[in-house]
Write an enzyme that holds these catalytic residues in place. Structure first.
Site, PDB file in Angstrom:
ATOM      1  N   SER A   1     -35.713   2.334 -54.142  1.00 55.46           N
ATOM      2  CA  SER A   1     -34.886   1.423 -54.365  1.00 55.46           C
ATOM      3  C   SER A   1     -33.875   0.859 -55.775  1.00 55.46           C
ATOM      4  O   SER A   1     -32.930   1.072 -55.381  1.00 55.46           O
ATOM      5  CB  SER A   1     -35.438  -0.096 -54.487  1.00 55.46           C
ATOM      6  OG  SER A   1     -35.979  -0.042 -55.758  1.00 55.46           O
TER       7      SER A   1
ATOM      8  N   HIS B   1     -36.592  -0.937 -47.957  1.00 56.33           N
ATOM      9  CA  HIS B   1     -34.994  -0.535 -47.411  1.00 56.33           C
ATOM     10  C   HIS B   1     -34.914   0.276 -46.178  1.00 56.33           C
ATOM     11  O   HIS B   1     -33.675   1.613 -46.689  1.00 56.33           O
ATOM     12  CB  HIS B   1     -34.517   0.568 -49.026  1.00 56.33           C
ATOM     13  CG  HIS B   1     -34.423  -0.992 -50.355  1.00 56.33           C
ATOM     14  ND1 HIS B   1     -34.046  -1.714 -50.365  1.00 56.33           N
ATOM     15  CD2 HIS B   1     -35.724  -1.043 -51.179  1.00 56.33           C
ATOM     16  CE1 HIS B   1     -33.948  -2.277 -51.810  1.00 56.33           C
ATOM     17  NE2 HIS B   1     -35.816  -1.982 -51.708  1.00 56.33           N
TER      18      HIS B   1
ATOM     19  N   LYS C   1     -33.622  -8.066 -46.123  1.00 47.42           N
ATOM     20  CA  LYS C   1     -32.388  -7.319 -47.076  1.00 47.42           C
ATOM     21  C   LYS C   1     -32.278  -6.943 -45.383  1.00 47.42           C
ATOM     22  O   LYS C   1     -31.027  -7.565 -45.314  1.00 47.42           O
ATOM     23  CB  LYS C   1     -33.553  -5.696 -47.528  1.00 47.42           C
ATOM     24  CG  LYS C   1     -34.106  -5.686 -49.255  1.00 47.42           C
ATOM     25  CD  LYS C   1     -34.772  -5.405 -48.880  1.00 47.42           C
ATOM     26  CE  LYS C   1     -35.127  -5.685 -50.979  1.00 47.42           C
ATOM     27  NZ  LYS C   1     -35.788  -6.363 -50.774  1.00 47.42           N
TER      28      LYS C   1
END
Ligand code: PLP
Length: 421
Positions: free
Chosen positions: A183, A211, A243
Site C-alpha cells: 500500500s 489495493h 477502496k
C-alpha cells in the site's frame, strides 16, 4: 527518558507551528472528476483517494444505500450471529464469492477486523505465521495477537521466504500472509512464486487484496487474474470494501469450510456489530457496477500509464505501470511534509507519509490515481511535483539523501505498517 503517555509519535506541534499540518483536514463535499471541497482551502483535486475506479458517489451505489436505509434503517440489531444478519449481507457474500471464484465469503465491519480475526482464528501459539516485511499493520497486529511465532521475510524476497518455510525451528502449522499490492510502495507480490513455495512446504496462503480488488486483472478480479493463475491459488482471500468498492467493511473469500469456521470463530465477526445496511447495500451494488462498467478499469489503466510516463519525463523512475499507487520518495520526514505542503498550496490534496509508517529516510508522498482523473489534471500535478522537487532540492532517484540504516523500534507503541517492529 519518560515521556507523557499522550505524547504523539509524530511531531504534530511542530507541524502545526510551521503551518504544514494537513492531517484530518475535513473534506466538506465531493464533486465529479476528483474535485473536493476542503475546509480552509476550497476546491482541491484529490490525489490520495482509495476509490481507484472513481465509484464514490456513483448514482446506482448511492441509490442502493438510500434504498437500504428506507428498508432496514441505518443500523442492524447487533452482531451477525444474533439478530444482525440481513438478506443483503448474505447477497453481498454470495456476490463476492462469485466474483472471487470461491465457494463462499464472509464479511466483517472493517478490513482491519477481517485481518485480525482471520489470522488469530487460523494460527495459535504452537504455529508459525510468515509475513512480508512490508505487510500492512492490520496483518502485523493479527499476527501478534495470534501468539503464533512471527517470522518476517525481506520484501518480496523469495529466497528468504523459502528459508523461513524450510527452517525446522518454525513450529506447527505455517501460514504465509502477503499483500497483493503493497500500500505504500504500489508494487505487486510475486504470487506465482509465493504460491509455489507454500504448496511445496505445505503452508496455507493468505493474501490481502485491499489495493488489487477492482484494479488488477482483466476484469478487476484481482491478483490471481492478473497472473493468469487458477482461482484456487490462494487459500484465504482477504480484501476491503473501502477502496475500489466505495463503502466500508472487509471480507474473506475461500472454501465453505473456511468461511463457516470464521463465522463461528472470528472474534471480529462474533463480537462486533454487522455491517450497517447502507454499507452492505453499497458494497453489493458496487460489485455489480464493477462488472457492468468495465470501461472504468480501462480508464484507470490508461490514467496509470499516462501518469507513470509523466513522472518518468520529470526524472522519477517507475518501472511498473500496474497499480494505482505512486510513491514519491522524499527522504527525511520534513522533505515529505514540505513537498506535500507545496502541492496542497497549489490545490492538490496529497499527504506526506513519514516514518514509522514507512522506513526511516524513505518518507514520501503517497499519490494515488483514479479513473476519475482527467489527463490534464495528471499533467498539471506532475508539473507541480517537478517544480516542488526542484525548489526543495529533493533527489529524484528515490535516495532521499538519507544515510542511516532503517531503524528498529525506537519508541513505544510505534504505529508501524510493520516496518519498524
Ligand atoms: C493493505 C491493507 N489491508 C487492510 C486495510 C484495512 O482496511 P480497512 O480500512 O477496511 O479497515 C488497509 C487499509 O488501508 C490496507 O491498506
Amino acid at each position: 527518558m519518560h515521556t507523557h503517555p499522550f505524547e504523539p509519535f509524530w511531531p504534530i506541534a511542530k507541524l502545526r507551528e510551521e503551518g504544514v499540518f494537513f492531517y484530518r483536514k475535513a473534506i466538506e463535499g465531493y464533486h465529479e472528476d476528483e474535485h473536493v471541497e476542503v475546509a480552509d482551502h476550497g476546491d482541491m483535486i484529490l490525489f490520495g483517494s482509495y476509490s481507484y475506479l472513481g465509484l464514490n458517489g456513483h448514482p446506482r451505489i448511492n441509490q442502493a444505500a438510500v434504498d437500504a436505509i428506507s428498508r432496514y434503517g441505518t443500523g442492524t440489531h447487533g452482531a451477525r450471529l444474533l439478530a444482525g444478519t440481513l438478506d443483503i449481507h448474505r447477497e453481498l457474500e454470495a456476490e463476492m464469492a462469485r466474483f472471487k471464484g470461491t465457494e463462499s465469503a464472509v464479511t466483517f465491519s472493517s478490513g482491519y477486523a477481517a485481518n485480525v480475526s482471520t489470522i488469530t482464528s487460523v494460527v495459535g501459539r504452537h504455529d508459525t505465521v510468515i509475513c512480508d516485511k512490508l505487510d500492512h499493520a492490520s496483518i502485523v497486529d493479527g499476527c501478534n495477537l495470534s501468539r503464533a511465532k512471527l517470522v518476517r521475510f525481506r520484501h518480496n524476497d523469495m529466497e528468504h521466504l523459502e528459508a523461513c518455510l524450510a527452517d525446522p525451528a518454525n513450529p506447527g502449522h505455517k501460514l504465509v500472509v502477503v499483500d497483493a499490492v503493497y500500500s505504500m510502495d504500489g508494487d505487486v507480490v510475486s504470487l506465482p512464486e509465493v504460491s509455489r513455495l507454500c504448496r511445496r512446504y505445505g503452508a496455507l496462503l493468505m493474501v490481502d487484496e485491499a489495493h488489487s480488488l477492482g484494479v488488477l486483472g482483466a476484469s478487476g478480479r484481482g491478483i490471481e487474474e492478473h497472473f493468469g493463475l487458477p482461482a484456487d491459488t490462494i487459500d484465504i482471500k482477504m480484501g476491503t470494501l473501502s477502496k475500489a468498492i466505495p463503502s466500508g467493511g472487509g471480507y474473506v473469500a475461500g472454501s465453505r469450510r473456511l468461511c463457516d469456521f470464521l463465522a463461528v470463530q472470528g472474534r471480529g465477526f462474533i463480537y462486533s456489530a454487522a455491517l450497517p445496511p447502507p454499507s452492505a447495500a453499497a458494497a453489493l451494488e458496487a460489485l455489480r457496477v464493477i462488472q457492468d462498467e468495465p470501461e472504468r478499469l480501462a480508464c484507470l489503466r490508461e490514467n496509470v500509464r499516462h501518469f507513470a510516463a509523466a513522472l518518468r519525463a520529470i526524472g522519477l523512475s517507475y518501472a511498473d505501470d500496474t497499480t494505482a499507487i505512486f510513491p514519491v520518495i522524499c527522504g527525511e520526514d520534513w522533505a515529505a511534509f514540505r513537498l506535500a505542503h507545496y502541492c496542497q498550496q497549489r490545490g492538490f490534496y496529497v499527504q506526506g507519509i513519514p516514518h514509522p509508517v514507512v522506513p526511516k529516510g524513505k518518507a514520501r508522498l503517497r499519490v494515488s490515481i483514479t479513473a476519475g482523473h482527467g489527463k490534464e489534471q495528471l499533467d498539471d500535478f506532475a508539473a507541480v511535483l517537478d517544480r516542488g522537487i526542484d525548489e526543495l532540492s529533493i533527489p529524484r532517484d528515490g535516495s532521499g539523501g538519507f544515510q542511516g540504516a532503517d531503524s528498529s523500534r525506537s519508541r513505544r507503541n510505534t504505529p508501524s505498517m510493520g516496518l519498524a517492529a
